[in-house]
Design a protein around this motif. Sequence first.
Motif, mmCIF file in Angstrom:
data_model
loop_
_atom_site.group_PDB
_atom_site.id
_atom_site.type_symbol
_atom_site.label_atom_id
_atom_site.label_comp_id
_atom_site.label_asym_id
_atom_site.label_seq_id
_atom_site.Cartn_x
_atom_site.Cartn_y
_atom_site.Cartn_z
ATOM 1 N N ASP A 1 0.811 -1.217 0.000
ATOM 2 C CA ASP A 1 0.000 0.000 0.000
ATOM 3 C C ASP A 1 0.843 1.265 0.000
ATOM 4 O O ASP A 1 0.304 2.381 -0.014
ATOM 5 C CB ASP A 1 -0.995 0.014 1.169
ATOM 6 N N GLY A 2 2.177 1.116 0.014
ATOM 7 C CA GLY A 2 3.039 2.285 -0.024
ATOM 8 C C GLY A 2 2.799 3.261 1.109
ATOM 9 O O GLY A 2 3.124 4.435 1.020
ATOM 10 N N PHE A 3 2.197 2.800 2.201
ATOM 11 C CA PHE A 3 1.845 3.617 3.369
ATOM 12 C C PHE A 3 0.829 4.694 2.991
ATOM 13 O O PHE A 3 0.855 5.817 3.480
ATOM 14 C CB PHE A 3 3.077 4.252 4.013
ATOM 15 N N ASP A 4 -0.095 4.328 2.097
ATOM 16 C CA ASP A 4 -1.134 5.235 1.631
ATOM 17 C C ASP A 4 -2.497 4.677 2.032
ATOM 18 O O ASP A 4 -2.799 3.511 1.765
ATOM 19 C CB ASP A 4 -1.050 5.390 0.115
ATOM 20 N N ALA A 5 -3.320 5.501 2.657
ATOM 21 C CA ALA A 5 -4.585 5.030 3.212
ATOM 22 C C ALA A 5 -5.541 4.540 2.129
ATOM 23 O O ALA A 5 -6.229 3.525 2.302
ATOM 24 C CB ALA A 5 -5.245 6.144 4.031
ATOM 25 N N ARG A 6 -5.633 5.243 1.007
ATOM 26 C CA ARG A 6 -6.542 4.824 -0.054
ATOM 27 C C ARG A 6 -6.121 3.490 -0.641
ATOM 28 O O ARG A 6 -6.954 2.611 -0.896
ATOM 29 C CB ARG A 6 -6.589 5.907 -1.141
ATOM 30 N N ARG A 7 -4.820 3.303 -0.837
ATOM 31 C CA ARG A 7 -4.335 2.021 -1.353
ATOM 32 C C ARG A 7 -4.584 0.902 -0.341
ATOM 33 O O ARG A 7 -4.870 -0.239 -0.722
ATOM 34 C CB ARG A 7 -2.851 2.116 -1.703
ATOM 35 N N ALA A 8 -4.474 1.222 0.943
ATOM 36 C CA ALA A 8 -4.750 0.213 1.975
ATOM 37 C C ALA A 8 -6.199 -0.257 1.888
ATOM 38 O O ALA A 8 -6.481 -1.458 2.018
ATOM 39 C CB ALA A 8 -4.442 0.770 3.360
#
Length: 394
Positions: free
Chosen positions: A98-105
Amino acid sequence: MKTPNANAWPNDQRPPLARRRSLVLALAGGAALASLPARAQPAAGSKGDILIGRSTALSGGMAPFLSPIHEGQEAAVEDVNAKGGVGGRKIRLVSLDDGFDARRALDNAKQLNEKDGVLALFGVAGTSQVMTLLPYLAQAKLPLISVYTGSPAVRAQQHPYLFTTRASYADELVKIVRNLVAVQTSRIAVAYENNDFGKLLLPLVEKTIAAEGATLAGSHALASSGEDANDAAKALAAQKPQAVLLVAAGPSVVAYVRANRAHLGVPIYTLSLGAGTAVLKALGDDARGLAVARTGPSPTKPTMALTRDFQASMKRHDKPVDYDRYTGYMDARVLIEGLRAAGPGVTRASLVQAMEGLGNLDLGGFSYQFSAQNHHGSNYVDIAVVGSGGVYRQ
């Protein structure tokens, strides 16, 4: 041997976080607008691997800081699989970046649930990531066990599918400030990361300092990159603090610790996530004297059976013994115990029931407390100080 008390700081001693309930409700309301496709849960049964989903930063700036935690998790899973798994079934971590990204999570959680059919999620990192997931977990009836954020916002209301294994930042802050006051260091400045994490915690830091009888000398925001660390240190130096409480993670910690040495020279105390393996390696001798709130026992003192198990596991997997890997290892052990308690035909519902039924879970000298009324298994905090070479003093 004294067993660490998982209830060292009772809930009624935790300072409230401003706006935390409104944040929970706002995020929940926004996420609820997205429709959830109707999907069947993974079928109950006792055949095949137990699929556990993991959305985490495998790339980007936070990846190096989370990598040791991942290694500890994976070691514990590999160890149990080598002994036949749980109820004759092996555990398989299905990992997405998720690259430490909330939307990707959130996108990853939907894929893991709706396409991969995982039983549960495990080890999500980041306050924004976890907060964004909470409404979806409730809709999908998808358990999430162990998260890497101590934000009280995550704990403001008990979530039916979230189980944490680490103390909250409120617990850590109380321990830090009480420690400072005990050594007659009462004038405290705060350097906080200029993002949601730092801004949400700043009011809690201020209230904790006041509640414990200390004085807030001043506060200053710090860029996540750490590029303005020297400016922050100089600004705080003008306030003449006796110590600095650093609320940051990743690159900004490295930059600020060095700037503090150059412009203040006062002790720094930081939260558990602020001084991971990658930070200490980057700082080297510059980390000497850094005081860190730790939410688990020392990984190098073999006084507990759990620690001896961990050390043996790291030897088998040829990995260093440190706090980060121990954190991941311990959290995976909690997950494994929950799966065992749920039985070979584990379902999401039975896993939730099993986690709530764990009660006093002793992994070999370190205990957790879970129940239907308490999904937050530990509030144990200790303070550790870094010695020469970036190694914790014992």
